[in-house]
Design a protein around this motif. Structure first.
Motif, PDB file in Angstrom:
ATOM      1  N   ASN A 361       0.823  -1.199   0.000  1.00  0.00           N
ATOM      2  CA  ASN A 361       0.000   0.000   0.000  1.00  0.00           C
ATOM      3  C   ASN A 361       0.867   1.263   0.000  1.00  0.00           C
ATOM      4  OD1 ASN A 361      -2.707   1.418   0.451  1.00  0.00           O
ATOM      5  ND2 ASN A 361      -1.513   2.148   2.192  1.00  0.00           N
ATOM      6  N   ALA A 362       2.036   1.190   0.634  1.00  0.00           N
ATOM      7  CA  ALA A 362       2.939   2.338   0.657  1.00  0.00           C
ATOM      8  C   ALA A 362       3.404   2.720  -0.744  1.00  0.00           C
ATOM      9  CB  ALA A 362       4.150   2.037   1.549  1.00  0.00           C
ATOM     10  N   VAL A 363       3.432   1.748  -1.651  1.00  0.00           N
ATOM     11  CA  VAL A 363       3.855   2.014  -3.027  1.00  0.00           C
ATOM     12  C   VAL A 363       2.738   2.677  -3.826  1.00  0.00           C
ATOM     13  CG1 VAL A 363       4.661   0.959  -5.178  1.00  0.00           C
ATOM     14  CG2 VAL A 363       5.464   0.075  -2.976  1.00  0.00           C
ATOM     15  N   VAL A 364       1.509   2.221  -3.652  1.00  0.00           N
ATOM     16  CA  VAL A 364       0.413   2.665  -4.525  1.00  0.00           C
ATOM     17  C   VAL A 364      -0.506   3.693  -3.878  1.00  0.00           C
ATOM     18  CG1 VAL A 364       0.432   0.468  -5.750  1.00  0.00           C
ATOM     19  CG2 VAL A 364      -1.117   0.761  -3.795  1.00  0.00           C
ATOM     20  N   TRP A 369      -3.276   4.167  -9.264  1.00  0.00           N
ATOM     21  CA  TRP A 369      -3.540   2.728  -9.068  1.00  0.00           C
ATOM     22  C   TRP A 369      -4.850   2.551  -8.302  1.00  0.00           C
ATOM     23  CZ3 TRP A 369      -1.142  -2.205  -9.701  1.00  0.00           C
ATOM     24  CH2 TRP A 369      -1.655  -3.207  -8.890  1.00  0.00           C
ATOM     25  N   ILE A 370      -5.039   3.353  -7.237  1.00  0.00           N
ATOM     26  CA  ILE A 370      -6.245   3.250  -6.419  1.00  0.00           C
ATOM     27  C   ILE A 370      -7.476   3.588  -7.253  1.00  0.00           C
ATOM     28  CG2 ILE A 370      -7.388   4.056  -4.332  1.00  0.00           C
ATOM     29  CD1 ILE A 370      -4.811   2.537  -3.796  1.00  0.00           C
ATOM     30  N   THR A 371      -7.366   4.610  -8.073  1.00  0.00           N
ATOM     31  CA  THR A 371      -8.485   4.982  -8.950  1.00  0.00           C
ATOM     32  C   THR A 371      -8.823   3.843  -9.905  1.00  0.00           C
ATOM     33  OG1 THR A 371      -7.555   7.220  -8.882  1.00  0.00           O
ATOM     34  CG2 THR A 371      -9.363   6.826 -10.416  1.00  0.00           C
ATOM     35  N   GLY A 432      -0.163   4.562 -12.087  1.00  0.00           N
ATOM     36  CA  GLY A 432      -0.019   4.594 -10.630  1.00  0.00           C
ATOM     37  C   GLY A 432       1.281   3.961 -10.181  1.00  0.00           C
ATOM     38  N   LEU A 433       1.671   2.852 -10.830  1.00  0.00           N
ATOM     39  CA  LEU A 433       2.945   2.223 -10.483  1.00  0.00           C
ATOM     40  C   LEU A 433       4.133   3.117 -10.826  1.00  0.00           C
ATOM     41  CD1 LEU A 433       2.279  -1.461 -11.612  1.00  0.00           C
ATOM     42  CD2 LEU A 433       2.350  -0.565  -9.275  1.00  0.00           C
ATOM     43  N   LEU A 434       3.925   4.028 -11.774  1.00  0.00           N
ATOM     44  CA  LEU A 434       4.977   4.988 -12.141  1.00  0.00           C
ATOM     45  C   LEU A 434       4.933   6.246 -11.286  1.00  0.00           C
ATOM     46  CD1 LEU A 434       4.814   4.697 -16.043  1.00  0.00           C
ATOM     47  CD2 LEU A 434       6.511   3.681 -14.494  1.00  0.00           C
ATOM     48  N   GLY A 435       3.950   6.302 -10.350  1.00  0.00           N
ATOM     49  CA  GLY A 435       3.905   7.416  -9.410  1.00  0.00           C
ATOM     50  C   GLY A 435       2.912   8.503  -9.726  1.00  0.00           C
ATOM     51  N   ALA A 436       2.063   8.322 -10.733  1.00  0.00           N
ATOM     52  CA  ALA A 436       1.086   9.360 -11.064  1.00  0.00           C
ATOM     53  C   ALA A 436       0.093   9.534  -9.918  1.00  0.00           C
ATOM     54  CB  ALA A 436       0.337   8.991 -12.344  1.00  0.00           C
TER      55      ALA A 436
END
Length: 549
Positions: A361-364, A369-371, A432-436
């Protein structure tokens, strides 16, 4: 002679009103969603100084709260009226009272959002502050839902009085469990609105305890997910077997799964707050553990559905690993559209396990990703099931049938939704995995270099969102046509049954409400009493002198 499939017209009017308002919310919220994905490409500018966050609020509130809640209570009223008999005048009056409170509350909140005085997003986190009318409207909305839930519970209680030691209809039982869970869970967010948000927005208090407000929201926020899902499960367990021409797999398994959701879906809100201070790690860990326990009734549901499909295939003398798949009615939209939703819940559920895991969860956390995750769950699994239900329920209520042409169009709608959501949700997960970050417009990404990093994924989201909006237009066309223009006839309300004589003692135990509600409150108190006491005890005293604020 009156058909056994026709719901009493007075009950039908109540149900249809809920459904039509739900689809009106879908139309407006869906258009707001289209505007969102277009704005995030950086190529579209909203007119009249409308902000991205304003349409984001419209989209979230109308689809995640208004569309779902009106549809769910409409469907549950239909399920209870169909299986436990016509509502009495008093029960119907109580339900209508709840409906008008919900409607008034919705209009008040929508008014403030449109005036840009409540651009606080779907979660309305403090310290973002909306106009007091917005919060009052939300409070009225929730109180209205309580009245509707109580109407369902009272109707069930009346049925039990006249059917002593007789097992209640499964659909009615499920609607009662869902109503109880909703009422218990929504006390949290309503308490925050009434005792924190409204006094704060009126200026009676200058400060607000943010940790408590977010905790009370997520005490409600995650059970809200199961409020959506349990309604879909009602259709999966009871309607889908009848649609494919088969019976219930296990009545007791279905009831036990719903009771487990009642017990374990509420005390899990901390897994949405894993990155927040003010909550002990031990209590976060405990609620994460309870979150993983909720996976069990979901797996029970998956087992029940695929066991139903396999036993149906074996009845057709078609065994083997994939025999069940070949025997399913792939030409029937009442099955195909919800089944696409079932398949979407496989990656959606896997994503939920990731979100509830502390390290992952700390990553996403707070990324797109959550969206993408909740667009797989509510916006695909739940929404497609609701569409599939609508394709027979509206015709059942209006005396019109789903013709071959409408059925074919409904299948196209379901497939187009799957295509659009695969593109949009998939790009959200990757970005999301790329940090958006989530909840942000394209221009808020921190400069041209950062924006360029995610532009291809934003364009993919725009493509997927456009396909989804076309699919929404198809849904609205089918719903309107079924309501007013389709060929007249009797559309079945499919309800599967099974012989439960051997299971009766166990099933009657499953209707011991004092036991199950008692266990529910016991688990909630264990999970929340000490953390809430600590939040109040250690809160800084505001200028008002009240630690709660």
């Amino acid at each position: 002679m009156k058909s056994i499939y026709l719901i009493d017209p007075k009950d039908g009017k109540l149900i249809k009103t809920h459904l039509f308002l739900a689809f009106l919310a879908l139309a407006i919220g869906g258009f707001a969603g289209l505007l969102q994905v277009l704005v995030k490409t950086g190529k579209v500018v909203l007119p009249f100084n409308i902000s991205y966050y304003q349409i984001l609020t419209v989209h979230g509130v109308l689809l995640a709260l208004v569309f779902t809640t009106f549809f769910i209570f409409g469907f549950m009223f239909a399920a209870v009226s169909r299986t436990a008999g016509t509502f009495s005048k008093k029960i119907r009056l109580l339900a209508w009272t709840g409906f008008f409170l919900m409607l008034i509350g919705t209009l008040m909140a929508a008014w403030m959002i449109l005036l840009n005085k409540a651009t606080v997003l779907y979660t309305f986190y403090a310290p973002l502050q909306a106009h007091a009318i917005f919060y009052i409207g939300l409070a009225l909305f929730f109180i209205g839902t309580w009245l509707e839930g109580i109407a369902i519970i009272l109707h069930y209680a009346i049925w039990k009085k006249t059917h002593k030691n007789i097992l209640s209809p499964l659909l009615t039982f499920m609607a009662v469990v869902n109503s109880i869970m909703w009422i218990i869970a929504s006390f949290g967010v309503t308490g925050s609105i009434v005792f924190q948000m409204i006094p704060w927005s009126l200026g009676w208090h200058s400060t607000i305890n943010i940790v408590i407000s977010r905790t009370l929201f997520w005490y409600f926020g995650h059970p809200l997910v199961y409020f959506w899902l349990l309604t879909a499960y009602m259709a999966w367990y009871v309607v889908i077997p009848k649609v494919i021409g088969w019976r219930l797999y296990s009545d007791s398994l279905a009831r036990l799964a719903f009771l487990l959701f009642l017990i374990f879906s509420i005390p899990v809100g901390f897994h949405h707050q894993l990155m927040e201070p003010g909550i002990s790690h031990s209590w976060k860990f405990f609620q994460v553990f309870l979150t993983f326990v909720v996976i069990i009734p979901s797996l029970m549901t998956a087992f029940s559905m695929f066991a139903t499909f396999e036993s149906f295939a074996r009845s057709k003398k078609d065994a083997g690993l994939f025999g069940w798949f070949k025997q399913l009615p792939w030409g029937d939209a009442r099955f195909v559209v919800p089944f696409i939703g079932m398949l979407a819940f496989i990656p959606g559920g896997a994503g939920g396990i990731i979100n509830a895991s502390n390290q992952m969860n700390a990553v996403v956390h707070n990324t797109t990703w959550i969206t993408g995750h909740f667009h797989l769950t509510i916006s695909t699994t739940v929404t497609l099931t609701f569409f599939g239900v609508s394709y027979w329920l509206i015709g059942h209520l209006t005396g019109r049938i789903l013709t071959k042409k409408l059925n074919r169009l409904a299948i196209i709608q379901g497939i187009s939704w799957a295509i659009g959501m695969t593109i949009m949700s998939g790009s959200m997960h990757i970005a999301g995995l790329l940090g958006a970050p989530r909840r942000t417009a394209f221009t808020d990404y921190g400069g041209a270099a950062q924006a360029k990093k995610w532009i291809s994924y934003q364009l993919a989201q725009a493509v997927g969102g456009s396909i989804l909006f076309i699919s929404i237009l198809l849904v609205l066309f089918i719903v309107i046509y079924l309501a007013f223009f389709a060929e007249k006839g009797i559309q079945e309300f499919p309800v599967a049954t099974m012989d439960v004589h051997d299971e009766k003692p166990l099933l009657l135990l499953l209707e011991n409400w004092l036991l199950w509600i008692g266990i529910t409150f016991f688990v909630i108190i264990i999970a929340y009493a000490i953390p809430l006491y600590s939040m109040i005890q250690h809160a800084p005293t505001g200028s008002s002198g009240y630690q709660l604020w």
